[in-house]
Design an enzyme around this catalytic site. Structure first.
Site, PDB file in Angstrom:
ATOM      1  N   HIS A  90       0.693   2.627  -7.562  1.00 29.83           N
ATOM      2  CA  HIS A  90      -0.292   3.719  -7.565  1.00 29.83           C
ATOM      3  C   HIS A  90      -1.449   3.452  -8.528  1.00 29.83           C
ATOM      4  O   HIS A  90      -1.985   4.388  -9.140  1.00 29.83           O
ATOM      5  CB  HIS A  90       0.374   5.039  -7.956  1.00 29.83           C
ATOM      6  N   LEU A  96       0.872  -1.169   0.000  1.00 28.70           N
ATOM      7  CA  LEU A  96       0.000   0.000   0.000  1.00 28.70           C
ATOM      8  C   LEU A  96       0.908   1.216   0.000  1.00 28.70           C
ATOM      9  O   LEU A  96       1.953   1.218   0.650  1.00 28.70           O
ATOM     10  CB  LEU A  96      -0.899   0.024   1.248  1.00 28.70           C
ATOM     11  N   ASP A  97       0.517   2.258  -0.735  1.00 23.96           N
ATOM     12  CA  ASP A  97       1.312   3.477  -0.755  1.00 23.96           C
ATOM     13  C   ASP A  97       1.479   4.017   0.660  1.00 23.96           C
ATOM     14  O   ASP A  97       0.685   3.718   1.557  1.00 23.96           O
ATOM     15  CB  ASP A  97       0.628   4.549  -1.617  1.00 23.96           C
ATOM     16  N   LYS A  98       2.488   4.842   0.841  1.00 25.98           N
ATOM     17  CA  LYS A  98       2.795   5.380   2.165  1.00 25.98           C
ATOM     18  C   LYS A  98       1.600   6.095   2.784  1.00 25.98           C
ATOM     19  O   LYS A  98       1.367   6.027   3.987  1.00 25.98           O
ATOM     20  CB  LYS A  98       3.987   6.338   2.064  1.00 25.98           C
TER      21      LYS A  98
END
Length: 236
Positions: free
Chosen positions: A186, A103-105
């Protein structure tokens, strides 16, 4: 069957050498008998293991669900950034844990952490079509054109997205539930951006058929049981 030094090392989260020294010192019993041979093997399903008077529970692999908070990266090491492994409770940490998928930051929600590489490969492989469900908050409403494009599969620069589903969760079409079967970099943000829509907030709420616990606060986690693991892998 597993060697007793591996059972002790894995269960107590200590090095194999430390486990061997502990066993050789006569501090380990299996089925009521003191064991000092570090190479001796036992059936982990039927054997009772006690170390220093405490029952030892052995799990070959562990499966943990975390409600990932913002600002934490989905990696085993962060090179200065805090990782999902870093924020695990001390009693849950063990060797070889890694996040199954990323998962993105700044993306939150359902994060699966395990040390079972084969399982992770199966649930992350696009050919197995394991759905991942997200809630996206948008800066602009989406319309039927976006819905149709998602359902057909969007082509991004150097990437082709598999068909995905999207539905509005509010009357203004500013909050969407999105289901994808991939995990490209993303991906959801890029899919919306192709239509000039920016994702403001993104949270994964489900993997396979298993929902993220509403009771888990950001950063909290718990072990999954066998039925829940099956819900991820087979609850398509």
């Amino acid at each position: 069957m597993e060697r007793i030094d591996k059972i002790i090392s894995t269960s107590l989260n200590i090095s194999r050498n430390d486990a061997r020294n502990l066993i050789k010192s006569g501090r380990t019993e299996v089925n009521g008998v003191v064991v000092k041979d570090v190479k001796q093997k036992f059936d982990t399903e039927t054997s009772s293991v006690i170390c220093d008077g405490q029952v030892v529970t052995y799990n070959k692999y562990v499966y943990i669900v975390m409600n990932k908070p913002k600002g934490v990266i989905s990696a085993s090491s962060g090179h200065g950034d805090k990782t999902v492994i870093d924020i695990l409770p001390a009693d849950m940490k063990r060797k070889n844990l890694f996040p199954a998928g990323r998962l993105d930051k700044d993306t939150t929600g359902f994060m699966l952490i395990t040390d079972d590489g084969d399982f992770a490969h199966r649930i992350l492989s696009p050919k197995n079509h394991i759905p991942k469900t997200y809630i996206a908050e948008l800066d602009k409403p989406f319309d039927s054109e976006v819905v149709s494009a998602f359902e057909k599969g969007i082509t991004l620069k150097n990437d082709t997205c598999m068909p995905a589903s999207i539905k509005a969760l509010d009357d203004n079409h500013l909050v969407a539930e999105v289901v994808i079967k991939q995990g490209m970099y993303h991906q959801i943000k890029r899919m919306f951006l192709k239509f000039g829509i920016t994702v403001l907030e993104l949270k994964r709420i489900k993997m396979g058929a298993l929902m993220l616990d509403s009771s888990l606060m950001p950063g909290e986690c718990r072990y999954l049981d066998a039925d829940e693991i099956k819900q991820i892998e087979y609850g398509k």
